[in-house]
Motif scaffolding. Structure first.
Motif, PDB file in Angstrom:
ATOM      1  N   GLU A 129       0.846  -1.185   0.000  1.00  0.00           N
ATOM      2  CA  GLU A 129       0.000   0.000   0.000  1.00  0.00           C
ATOM      3  C   GLU A 129       0.889   1.245   0.000  1.00  0.00           C
ATOM      4  O   GLU A 129       2.046   1.203   0.451  1.00  0.00           O
ATOM      5  CB  GLU A 129      -0.924  -0.008   1.209  1.00  0.00           C
ATOM      6  N   PRO A 130       0.388   2.375  -0.502  1.00  0.00           N
ATOM      7  CA  PRO A 130       1.235   3.565  -0.656  1.00  0.00           C
ATOM      8  C   PRO A 130       1.993   3.974   0.603  1.00  0.00           C
ATOM      9  O   PRO A 130       3.198   4.246   0.539  1.00  0.00           O
ATOM     10  CB  PRO A 130       0.232   4.646  -1.082  1.00  0.00           C
ATOM     11  N   GLU A 131       1.320   4.010   1.751  1.00  0.00           N
ATOM     12  CA  GLU A 131       1.999   4.444   2.978  1.00  0.00           C
ATOM     13  C   GLU A 131       3.143   3.496   3.324  1.00  0.00           C
ATOM     14  O   GLU A 131       4.218   3.930   3.741  1.00  0.00           O
ATOM     15  CB  GLU A 131       1.016   4.515   4.143  1.00  0.00           C
ATOM     16  N   ASP A 149      -2.008   9.630  -4.784  1.00  0.00           N
ATOM     17  CA  ASP A 149      -2.922  10.425  -3.980  1.00  0.00           C
ATOM     18  C   ASP A 149      -4.100  10.815  -4.868  1.00  0.00           C
ATOM     19  O   ASP A 149      -4.132  10.456  -6.049  1.00  0.00           O
ATOM     20  CB  ASP A 149      -2.244  11.624  -3.311  1.00  0.00           C
ATOM     21  N   TRP A 150      -5.068  11.507  -4.282  1.00  0.00           N
ATOM     22  CA  TRP A 150      -6.284  11.865  -5.010  1.00  0.00           C
ATOM     23  C   TRP A 150      -6.313  13.361  -5.263  1.00  0.00           C
ATOM     24  O   TRP A 150      -5.674  14.140  -4.559  1.00  0.00           O
ATOM     25  CB  TRP A 150      -7.524  11.425  -4.225  1.00  0.00           C
ATOM     26  N   TYR A 151      -7.093  13.740  -6.255  1.00  0.00           N
ATOM     27  CA  TYR A 151      -7.145  15.139  -6.686  1.00  0.00           C
ATOM     28  C   TYR A 151      -7.473  16.089  -5.546  1.00  0.00           C
ATOM     29  O   TYR A 151      -7.056  17.242  -5.532  1.00  0.00           O
ATOM     30  CB  TYR A 151      -8.184  15.290  -7.810  1.00  0.00           C
ATOM     31  N   PHE A 205      -5.554   4.562   2.890  1.00  0.00           N
ATOM     32  CA  PHE A 205      -5.610   5.910   2.345  1.00  0.00           C
ATOM     33  C   PHE A 205      -6.799   6.086   1.399  1.00  0.00           C
ATOM     34  O   PHE A 205      -7.513   7.091   1.454  1.00  0.00           O
ATOM     35  CB  PHE A 205      -4.303   6.225   1.623  1.00  0.00           C
ATOM     36  N   CYS A 206      -7.030   5.096   0.512  1.00  0.00           N
ATOM     37  CA  CYS A 206      -8.133   5.221  -0.450  1.00  0.00           C
ATOM     38  C   CYS A 206      -9.494   5.176   0.245  1.00  0.00           C
ATOM     39  O   CYS A 206     -10.436   5.867  -0.161  1.00  0.00           O
ATOM     40  CB  CYS A 206      -8.031   4.128  -1.505  1.00  0.00           C
ATOM     41  N   HIS A 207      -9.620   4.361   1.294  1.00  0.00           N
ATOM     42  CA  HIS A 207     -10.872   4.337   2.051  1.00  0.00           C
ATOM     43  C   HIS A 207     -11.122   5.679   2.712  1.00  0.00           C
ATOM     44  O   HIS A 207     -12.246   6.215   2.647  1.00  0.00           O
ATOM     45  CB  HIS A 207     -10.827   3.235   3.108  1.00  0.00           C
ATOM     46  N   GLU A 208     -10.090   6.234   3.338  1.00  0.00           N
ATOM     47  CA  GLU A 208     -10.258   7.534   3.992  1.00  0.00           C
ATOM     48  C   GLU A 208     -10.609   8.612   2.970  1.00  0.00           C
ATOM     49  O   GLU A 208     -11.407   9.507   3.250  1.00  0.00           O
ATOM     50  CB  GLU A 208      -8.980   7.903   4.755  1.00  0.00           C
ATOM     51  N   TRP A 209     -10.009   8.518   1.786  1.00  0.00           N
ATOM     52  CA  TRP A 209     -10.353   9.481   0.739  1.00  0.00           C
ATOM     53  C   TRP A 209     -11.830   9.374   0.375  1.00  0.00           C
ATOM     54  O   TRP A 209     -12.529  10.385   0.231  1.00  0.00           O
ATOM     55  CB  TRP A 209      -9.511   9.233  -0.520  1.00  0.00           C
ATOM     56  N   LEU A 210     -12.346   8.154   0.174  1.00  0.00           N
ATOM     57  CA  LEU A 210     -13.740   7.976  -0.225  1.00  0.00           C
ATOM     58  C   LEU A 210     -14.684   8.515   0.833  1.00  0.00           C
ATOM     59  O   LEU A 210     -15.658   9.214   0.514  1.00  0.00           O
ATOM     60  CB  LEU A 210     -14.030   6.503  -0.493  1.00  0.00           C
ATOM     61  N   MET A 211     -14.407   8.219   2.113  1.00  0.00           N
ATOM     62  CA  MET A 211     -15.262   8.733   3.187  1.00  0.00           C
ATOM     63  C   MET A 211     -15.253  10.262   3.193  1.00  0.00           C
ATOM     64  O   MET A 211     -16.298  10.908   3.313  1.00  0.00           O
ATOM     65  CB  MET A 211     -14.787   8.198   4.543  1.00  0.00           C
ATOM     66  N   PHE A 212     -14.061  10.844   3.067  1.00  0.00           N
ATOM     67  CA  PHE A 212     -13.913  12.300   3.046  1.00  0.00           C
ATOM     68  C   PHE A 212     -14.689  12.908   1.879  1.00  0.00           C
ATOM     69  O   PHE A 212     -15.403  13.912   2.028  1.00  0.00           O
ATOM     70  CB  PHE A 212     -12.424  12.647   2.955  1.00  0.00           C
ATOM     71  N   GLN A 265     -17.875  15.060 -11.366  1.00  0.00           N
ATOM     72  CA  GLN A 265     -16.772  15.793 -10.741  1.00  0.00           C
ATOM     73  C   GLN A 265     -15.412  15.471 -11.351  1.00  0.00           C
ATOM     74  O   GLN A 265     -14.399  16.050 -10.947  1.00  0.00           O
ATOM     75  CB  GLN A 265     -16.706  15.471  -9.236  1.00  0.00           C
ATOM     76  N   ARG A 266     -15.360  14.540 -12.308  1.00  0.00           N
ATOM     77  CA  ARG A 266     -14.115  14.128 -12.938  1.00  0.00           C
ATOM     78  C   ARG A 266     -13.060  13.751 -11.893  1.00  0.00           C
ATOM     79  O   ARG A 266     -12.010  14.376 -11.755  1.00  0.00           O
ATOM     80  CB  ARG A 266     -13.582  15.232 -13.861  1.00  0.00           C
ATOM     81  N   VAL A 267     -13.379  12.734 -11.137  1.00  0.00           N
ATOM     82  CA  VAL A 267     -12.509  12.262 -10.070  1.00  0.00           C
ATOM     83  C   VAL A 267     -11.266  11.596 -10.677  1.00  0.00           C
ATOM     84  O   VAL A 267     -11.367  10.755 -11.567  1.00  0.00           O
ATOM     85  CB  VAL A 267     -13.267  11.264  -9.168  1.00  0.00           C
ATOM     86  N   ARG A 268     -10.105  11.974 -10.177  1.00  0.00           N
ATOM     87  CA  ARG A 268      -8.854  11.387 -10.633  1.00  0.00           C
ATOM     88  C   ARG A 268      -7.934  11.129  -9.450  1.00  0.00           C
ATOM     89  O   ARG A 268      -7.971  11.833  -8.452  1.00  0.00           O
ATOM     90  CB  ARG A 268      -8.126  12.318 -11.626  1.00  0.00           C
ATOM     91  N   ARG A 269      -7.103  10.111  -9.593  1.00  0.00           N
ATOM     92  CA  ARG A 269      -6.025   9.921  -8.638  1.00  0.00           C
ATOM     93  C   ARG A 269      -4.698  10.080  -9.372  1.00  0.00           C
ATOM     94  O   ARG A 269      -4.572   9.743 -10.547  1.00  0.00           O
ATOM     95  CB  ARG A 269      -6.120   8.565  -7.946  1.00  0.00           C
TER      96      ARG A 269
END
Length: 314
Positions: A129-131, A149-151, A205-212, A265-269
Motif C-alpha cells: 500500500e502507498p503508505e 494520492d487523489w485530486y 488511504f483510499c478508504h479515507e479518501w472515499l469517506m472524506f 466531478q471528474r474524479v482522478r487519482r
C-alpha cells in the motif's frame, strides 16, 4: 574501525524498533541481528541495547550511534550513486513496490522492458500500500515505490524523497447493470446516498479518501463490504451487493453485469513514483522511472504531466 554492516543493522533496529523488525527489514535472522549488536558493543566498548520488557531498547549510547549510522549510510548511498552515475551502467539490484492496481496495470509492461533493455539489472518487486511503500523507501528497504494520492486529498511525503508523475488515473463509479443510474452518461456522488458502498480496508488511504469525498458531497456513507483488490470489489458489485469507485488502472477486464459511469466531478487519482534524493543519480533509478512512465503512457494514452525532475519534493 566501525563495521559498516553492523552500523546498517543498528540503523535497521533503530528504525524498526525491534530485533524481529530489523531482521525482517534486512532479510536476516533475529539471532544474526543479536550477534551483530553484540560485536558492535565490543567494538565501541559501550552498551548499545538494554532489555525492555520482552524486547530491547537503545541506550543513550545506542541512540547516539544510531544517529551517526543513519548519516553514514546516507553518505555511503550517495557515494554509490555517484560511482554508478560515473560508470553510466544500469546494473545491480533494484527493489521496488506498487499498490495492487499499479502492480497489475504497470509492472508487467515496465519490468519486462527493463529486463529486455538492461540485462545486468536484477529487479525485485512486491505489492505494498502507498503508505507502506513510502516508509520502506525512507528506511532504505526499497529503492522506489509507486504510490498515489487523489485530486482532493494529497499524500504527504517525508523530506528527502524525490517524485515523478506516472499518470493521472480517472475513476468512475461501478454499479450493477440493473442499477437505476446505469444508463446515465455521468453521475454525481450525491445520487448514491442510499446505496451501499464497497470500499477498501478501514484506515487505508483510499478508504479515507472515499469517506472524506462522500461526506463533502453531503453523503453519509453506508459501507457494506470491504476489499483491498479492485477486482474483488467489482465481483461484489457484479453480485448486486453495492457500488464502488473503479479507477481505470488495473480494473480490466470488467466482470459481466457491471457498468461503469463517469463522475460529473471528474474524479482522478495521481499515480507517481518516489525514491530517495541521495540515490537520485543512479542510472538504474532513472531507467526504472522511464520504464514506469512509458507504461503509464500506454495505459492513459497520454504523456505524463511533467518529466522526472530529479529535485526533492516540496
Amino acid at each position: 574501525m566501525l563495521n559498516l554492516e553492523r552500523l546498517r543493522t543498528l540503523d535497521a533496529l533503530a528504525r524498526h524498533g525491534s530485533v524481529s523488525g530489523a531482521a525482517e527489514g534486512l532479510h536476516i535472522t533475529t539471532s544474526a541481528v543479536s550477534q551483530q549488536m553484540a560485536k558492535l558493543e565490543r567494538e565501541v566498548g559501550q552498551q548499545i541495547l538494554a532489555r525492555h520488557g520482552r524486547g530491547v531498547r537503545l541506550t543513550d549510547a545506542g541512540r547516539l550511534l544510531a544517529e551517526h549510522a543513519a548519516r553514514i549510510l546516507s553518505q555511503v548511498q550517495l557515494a554509490q550513486s555517484d560511482l554508478e552515475a560515473q560508470r553510466g551502467q544500469v546494473a545491480g539490484e533494484l527493489r521496488l513496490s506498487a499498490f495492487p492496481t499499479a502492480a497489475r496495470g504497470l509492472f508487467p509492461t515496465a519490468l519486462a522492458a527493463l529486463r529486455a533493455e538492461h540485462a545486468r539489472l536484477r529487479v525485485r518487486s512486491c505489492e505494498l500500500e502507498p503508505e507502506d511503500g513510502i516508509r520502506a523507501v525512507v528506511r532504505g528497504d526499497l529503492d522506489l515505490a509507486v504510490v498515489l494520492d487523489w485530486y482532493n486529498k494529497p499524500m504527504p511525503l517525508p523530506d528527502g524523497l524525490v517524485k515523478a508523475p506516472i499518470l493521472d488515473d480517472p475513476a468512475d463509479v461501478a454499479m450493477p447493470a440493473g442499477h437505476r443510474l446505469a444508463g446515465r452518461g455521468e453521475v454525481d456522488l450525491g445520487e448514491f446516498a442510499e446505496d451501499e458502498w464497497i470500499t477498501w480496508g478501514e484506515g487505508e488511504f483510499c478508504h479515507e479518501w472515499l469517506m472524506f469525498t462522500l461526506r463533502s458531497r453531503g453523503v453519509e456513507p453506508i459501507v457494506g463490504h470491504r476489499a483491498a483488490e479492485t477486482h474483488t470489489q467489482l465481483g461484489l458489485v457484479a453480485a448486486g451487493l453495492g457500488v464502488c469507485i473503479a479507477p481505470l488502472l488495473g480494473r480490466h477486464p470488467i466482470p459481466e453485469g457491471v457498468v461503469t459511469v463517469p463522475l460529473r466531478q471528474r474524479v482522478r487519482r495521481h499515480v507517481y513514483v518516489v525514491w530517495r534524493a541521495d540515490a537520485d543519480r543512479r542510472p538504474s533509478i532513472r531507467a526504472a522511472v522511464r520504464a514506469l512512465r512509458a507504461a503509464g503512457e500506454s495505459v492513459s494514452g497520454t504523456t505524463a504531466a511533467t518529466p522526472a525532475s530529479g529535485s526533492p519534493t516540496t
